[in-house]
Design an enzyme around this catalytic site. Sequence first.
Site, PDB file in Angstrom:
ATOM      1  N   ASN A   1       0.868  -1.178   0.000  1.00  0.00           N
ATOM      2  CA  ASN A   1       0.000   0.000   0.000  1.00  0.00           C
ATOM      3  C   ASN A   1       0.903   1.225   0.000  1.00  0.00           C
ATOM      4  OD1 ASN A   1      -1.814   2.045   0.467  1.00  0.00           O
ATOM      5  ND2 ASN A   1      -2.310   1.431   2.575  1.00  0.00           N
TER       6      ASN A   1
ATOM      7  N   LYS B   1       0.066   4.236  -0.294  1.00  0.00           N
ATOM      8  CA  LYS B   1      -0.593   5.428   0.271  1.00  0.00           C
ATOM      9  C   LYS B   1      -0.378   6.620  -0.657  1.00  0.00           C
ATOM     10  CE  LYS B   1       0.077   3.404   4.777  1.00  0.00           C
ATOM     11  NZ  LYS B   1      -0.117   3.557   6.211  1.00  0.00           N
TER      12      LYS B   1
ATOM     13  N   GLU C   1      -7.103   4.493   7.741  1.00  0.00           N
ATOM     14  CA  GLU C   1      -6.905   5.924   7.476  1.00  0.00           C
ATOM     15  C   GLU C   1      -8.140   6.512   6.798  1.00  0.00           C
ATOM     16  OE1 GLU C   1      -3.155   5.513   5.440  1.00  0.00           O
ATOM     17  OE2 GLU C   1      -2.235   4.903   7.328  1.00  0.00           O
TER      18      GLU C   1
HETATM   19  C1  PEP Z   1      -1.029  -0.053   5.918  1.00  0.00           C
HETATM   20  O1  PEP Z   1      -1.080   1.146   5.685  1.00  0.00           O
HETATM   21  O2  PEP Z   1      -1.900  -0.812   5.465  1.00  0.00           O
HETATM   22  C2  PEP Z   1       0.091  -0.540   6.731  1.00  0.00           C
HETATM   23  C3  PEP Z   1       0.055  -1.776   7.160  1.00  0.00           C
HETATM   24  O3  PEP Z   1       1.100   0.343   6.969  1.00  0.00           O
HETATM   25  P1  PEP Z   1       2.515   0.025   7.694  1.00  0.00           P
HETATM   26  O4  PEP Z   1       3.016  -1.261   7.127  1.00  0.00           O
HETATM   27  O5  PEP Z   1       3.382   1.190   7.342  1.00  0.00           O
HETATM   28  O6  PEP Z   1       2.220  -0.085   9.143  1.00  0.00           O
END
Ligand code: PEP
Length: 256
Positions: free
Chosen positions: A9, A11, A100
């Site tokens: 992901n 983001k 989020e």
């Molecule tokens: C996510 O955003 O789905 C996630 C798991 O982020 P991170 O691995 O940075 O905790």
Amino acid sequence: MRKNIVAGNWKMNLDYEKGLSLFSEIVNMVKDEVVGDQEVVVCSPAIHLHSIAKLAEPVSNVAVGAQNIHQAESGAYTGEISGAQVKSTGANYVILGHSERRAYFGETNALLAQKVDSALANGLRPIFCIGETKDEREGGEVFDVIKTQLEKGLFHLSSEEFEKIVLAYEPVWAIGTGLTASPEQAQEVHAFIRDTVANHYTQKIAAETSILYGGSCNPANANELFSQNDIDGGLIGGASLKSRDFLEIVKVFNTK
Ligand code: PEP
């Protein structure tokens, strides 16, 4: 047999050029490391989707996904993107219900149920995220929260529709924080998720559902997490922005 899936992901990171270059690196590195039925999915910002889906086309078991869609098919929703539009880029997955989006954009279970319907109607497989906050864990509400998210977001689906869903257990307190659920904590919730799916659908459907873990997963902890019986891979945020770290996580399944 359920699939092992490692999904990245990105983001809201990476400009167009940097995204293409990272994706090319990822494809080149992982293409010989994806074993058996395993699938690698990269969920990028919408600007990258079409180009990276083209790069993924010749590589079996590497797919592309979006991080959100609007629930409507089309219309006057300035700034939004529909399931049909995402599908037209060549993407096959979409993350829905990420914490989020729940926290910053007010996405409720009821709204997410509509987004799930739109994704499925357009041939996209939802990676549906569920998970509790720190307060909910400390208040002993983990199982209630998870059950409600499943019931309200997904359990209106028929069995045939539900079979397209990938689940991601993402404890909110572990996302982007460097805190990871212990393998035992994660396994406990994954087993509960599988039981809840079995109770609503069937044992067979539950046994075939891929349930990913997400929350500060990295090359150092992926092996122990993915060794748990009910953990079928990961949804990876921060570590998916570094091709070598992502590769190491994908490769965990080579040793199983
Ligand atoms: C996510 O955003 O789905 C996630 C798991 O982020 P991170 O691995 O940075 O905790």
